[in-house]
Design an enzyme around this catalytic site. Structure first.
Site, PDB file in Angstrom:
ATOM      1  N   CYS A  59       9.766   1.302   3.451  1.00 51.43           N
ATOM      2  CA  CYS A  59      10.797   0.067   3.820  1.00 51.43           C
ATOM      3  C   CYS A  59      12.278   0.838   3.911  1.00 51.43           C
ATOM      4  O   CYS A  59      13.006   0.091   4.541  1.00 51.43           O
ATOM      5  CB  CYS A  59      10.539  -0.947   2.972  1.00 51.43           C
ATOM      6  SG  CYS A  59      11.041  -0.755   0.928  1.00 51.43           S
ATOM      7  N   PHE A 105       0.594  -1.202  -0.120  1.00 47.16           N
ATOM      8  CA  PHE A 105       0.058   0.048   0.183  1.00 47.16           C
ATOM      9  C   PHE A 105       0.946   1.339   0.097  1.00 47.16           C
ATOM     10  O   PHE A 105       0.423   2.590  -0.396  1.00 47.16           O
ATOM     11  CB  PHE A 105      -0.845   0.105   1.081  1.00 47.16           C
ATOM     12  CG  PHE A 105      -0.380   0.380   2.647  1.00 47.16           C
ATOM     13  CD1 PHE A 105       0.129   1.531   3.005  1.00 47.16           C
ATOM     14  CD2 PHE A 105       0.087  -0.840   3.452  1.00 47.16           C
ATOM     15  CE1 PHE A 105       0.837   1.832   4.236  1.00 47.16           C
ATOM     16  CE2 PHE A 105       0.645  -0.631   4.735  1.00 47.16           C
ATOM     17  CZ  PHE A 105       1.046   0.644   5.132  1.00 47.16           C
ATOM     18  N   SER A 132       5.883  -6.861   4.041  1.00 43.42           N
ATOM     19  CA  SER A 132       6.586  -7.162   5.296  1.00 43.42           C
ATOM     20  C   SER A 132       7.266  -8.507   5.144  1.00 43.42           C
ATOM     21  O   SER A 132       7.073  -9.209   4.309  1.00 43.42           O
ATOM     22  CB  SER A 132       5.273  -7.544   6.283  1.00 43.42           C
ATOM     23  OG  SER A 132       4.556  -8.533   6.043  1.00 43.42           O
ATOM     24  N   GLU A 172       9.508  -3.748  12.905  1.00 49.55           N
ATOM     25  CA  GLU A 172       9.337  -2.906  11.730  1.00 49.55           C
ATOM     26  C   GLU A 172       7.807  -1.979  12.105  1.00 49.55           C
ATOM     27  O   GLU A 172       6.680  -2.492  11.915  1.00 49.55           O
ATOM     28  CB  GLU A 172       9.333  -3.336  10.473  1.00 49.55           C
ATOM     29  CG  GLU A 172       8.993  -2.280   9.133  1.00 49.55           C
ATOM     30  CD  GLU A 172       9.101  -2.836   7.940  1.00 49.55           C
ATOM     31  OE1 GLU A 172       9.497  -2.266   6.979  1.00 49.55           O
ATOM     32  OE2 GLU A 172       8.636  -3.868   7.947  1.00 49.55           O
ATOM     33  N   LYS A 206      -1.491  -7.888  -8.571  1.00 48.68           N
ATOM     34  CA  LYS A 206      -2.383  -7.637  -7.528  1.00 48.68           C
ATOM     35  C   LYS A 206      -1.927  -6.704  -6.675  1.00 48.68           C
ATOM     36  O   LYS A 206      -1.062  -6.596  -5.687  1.00 48.68           O
ATOM     37  CB  LYS A 206      -2.232  -9.048  -6.918  1.00 48.68           C
ATOM     38  CG  LYS A 206      -3.583  -9.404  -6.195  1.00 48.68           C
ATOM     39  CD  LYS A 206      -4.282  -8.437  -5.032  1.00 48.68           C
ATOM     40  CE  LYS A 206      -3.371  -8.469  -3.706  1.00 48.68           C
ATOM     41  NZ  LYS A 206      -3.874  -7.371  -2.546  1.00 48.68           N
ATOM     42  N   GLU A 258      -5.143  -3.597  -1.781  1.00 46.34           N
ATOM     43  CA  GLU A 258      -6.689  -3.254  -1.680  1.00 46.34           C
ATOM     44  C   GLU A 258      -6.814  -2.185  -0.926  1.00 46.34           C
ATOM     45  O   GLU A 258      -7.928  -1.615  -0.932  1.00 46.34           O
ATOM     46  CB  GLU A 258      -7.428  -4.712  -1.041  1.00 46.34           C
ATOM     47  CG  GLU A 258      -7.002  -5.033   0.355  1.00 46.34           C
ATOM     48  CD  GLU A 258      -5.819  -5.539   0.874  1.00 46.34           C
ATOM     49  OE1 GLU A 258      -5.612  -6.161   1.951  1.00 46.34           O
ATOM     50  OE2 GLU A 258      -4.992  -5.805  -0.161  1.00 46.34           O
TER      51      GLU A 258
END
Length: 500
Positions: A282, A150, A227, A383, A174, A177
């Site tokens: 990240c 995201f 992740s 994280e 993909k 969402e």
């Protein structure tokens, strides 16, 4: 009326048929503005089938045709920067300048793909034996998939598909969402650029869609950014199904500040790298390691700058930091700050009670700064993916390097110093895939590959750059021997002299 985001399959928008939808919120208001269709197994299969059919011709298309379409796409992408950035801000919450920067970094990879011909050149060795030549070529894989996070809904997909399709593959994306609209806008621009139907497809969804892509026999490779726990699952599952995998995981990026460093420059860098894009990246610096007696002064300088950051809606030009993506994520980030003191950290700034007037239902959190953080505290070991910066103290350079290398993550790291010898030692001794020297966020330019070490990467290939080309192609070696025409059977005259 609530907007509905559908799939993109075979060159057109396709309404979801599963009956399942996910909510998409405006992070600044907390209001649900959009519903996104979640794909069933059959809908994922339809996207893969469209990509497989398109590969029959796209995989055989000329390199000139592929790059011509990508050049047109690049022009359209450039012309639509603001429109894409607005979609990102509306669904992710990041400020408009951050969203524009995301599109710009994606454009770098499109530029690389437009010049992919250099990376796809083969090799030739002649006369390796009598009349024997050996050549090496690279060929596309077929249908490949990308599963993206995201935090960069435009940039991370563009780390993948431009190189994949330039190499002759077809692609199924993909996206997250949580902010799906940017991916559909990109699909529309690709179609406008002339990309054949089925070469690029988008299916939205949750674990159902992801798991089907990981097991589908016609998907030859999977790229993922997210992740570490999910990256590990993606890698093990897709590999078990015979697929090539590059799965980029989480991070805990450190910034080592030596006593000789320019502390003003280091504080500026720490603030921008820790709190930019609300820390939802990240490559954010989430741990500053202060060496020697500079810790107090450095923390004071960071605090002074952090307190001045203007937090507000991403579409407000005055805002320097926006909200977090969801209320659930905001609450999780806040928990690391509220629990820090009990774990031995000193809470210098606590942003957990922050709200914005007029937008009280937004997913707000302020700037948090934690000092003297123990390496056992969750705020250090996990994280966080939010605007929380931890400061750790060590006495020597060697202690700092040992502390950083003890982390299970190895995505990126940085050193701030005026000493070239110390910087040189650091870049060789540190166990991370990307290193910055007086650069806080060492994200490589498009023609160098991006990727970490240890629990930050699962798979053998980094993403984009030369590694990207190698990931999306297979090598083939051809050994050739032809008889000399002068040795043709008697009676066959090819016009070659016999006295060679």
């Amino acid at each position: 009326m609530t907007k509905i985001v559908n799939h993109w399959i075979g060159g057109k928008s396709v309404e979801g048929t599963s009956g399942n939808f996910g909510p998409v919120t405006d992070p600044a208001t907390g209001a649900v503005t959009t519903k996104v269709a979640f794909a069933s197994v059959d809908e994922v299969d339809a996207a893969v089938a469209a990509a497989k059919d398109a590969y029959l011709s796209w995989g055989q298309s000329s390199l000139a045709r592929r790059t011509e379409i990508l050049f047109k796409f690049r022009a359209l992408l450039d012309a639509n920067r603001d429109a894409i950035a607005e979609l990102i801000t509306a669904e992710h919450g990041k400020v408009h300048s951050d969203a524009l920067g995301e599109v710009a970094r994606g454009l770098e990879i499109v530029d690389l793909a437009c010049g992919i011909s250099v990376q796809l050149k083969g090799e030739l060795s002649t006369q390796v034996a009598s009349r024997v030549d050996v050549s090496s070529i690279r060929q596309p894989l077929g249908v490949v998939a990308g599963i993206t996070p995201f935090n960069f809904p435009a940039m991370v997909p563009m780390w993948m598909f431009p190189i994949a399709v330039a190499c002759g593959n077809t692609f199924v994306l993909k996206p997250s969402e949580k902010d799906p609209s940017a991916s559909i806008k990109i699909a529309e621009l690709l179609a406008e650029a002339g990309l054949p139907d089925g070469v690029f497809n988008v299916v939205h969804g949750d674990k159902v869609a992801v798991d089907r892509l990981l097991e589908h026999p016609d998907v030859k490779a999977v790229s993922f950014v997210g992740s570490t726990p999910i990256a590990r699952h993606i890698h093990s599952t897709a590999s078990a199904n015979g697929k090539r995998v590059q799965a980029l995981g989480g991070a805990k990026n450190h910034m080592l500040v030596l006593p000789d460093a320019d502390l003003d420059a280091a504080a500026d860098a720490a603030v921008s790298a820790a709190y930019g894009s609300a820390g939802e990246r990240c490559m954010a610096i989430s741990a500053v390691v202060a060496v020697g007696a500079i810790g107090d002064e450095l923390v004071a300088k960071i605090r002074e700058r952090a307190e001045k950051i203007k937090i507000g809606p991403g579409n407000d030009p005055a805002s320097e930091m926006g909200p977090l993506i969801t209320a659930v994520h905001r609450d999780k980030v806040a928990s690391y700050v509220t629990g820090a003191a009990a774990e031995g950290a000193e809470v210098v700034l606590d942003g957990t009670g922050y709200t914005v007037e007029g937008f009280e239902d937004g997913h707000w959190i302020g700037i948090s700064l934690l000092d003297r953080v123990p390496t056992t505290a969750k705020a250090y070991t996990d994280e966080i993916f939010g605007p929380v910066l931890c400061v750790l103290r060590v006495d020597t350079y060697e202690e700092g390097v040992a502390l950083i290398n003890a982390s299970p993550f190895g995505n990126g790291t940085a050193i701030f110093t005026r000493d070239g010898g110390a910087a040189r030692r650091f870049q060789l001794e540190i166990e991370a895939g990307m290193v910055g020297v007086n650069v806080p966020i060492p994200v490589p330019v498009g023609y160098h590959s991006f990727g970490g070490w240890k629990d930050s990467l699962f798979g053998d290939h980094h993403i984009y750059g030369n590694d990207g080309t190698h990931f999306y192609t297979r090598g083939k070696v051809v050994t050739t021997r032809w008889p000399d025409p002068a040795d043709a059977p008697a009676g066959v005259d090819l016009g070659f002299p016999r006295n060679h």
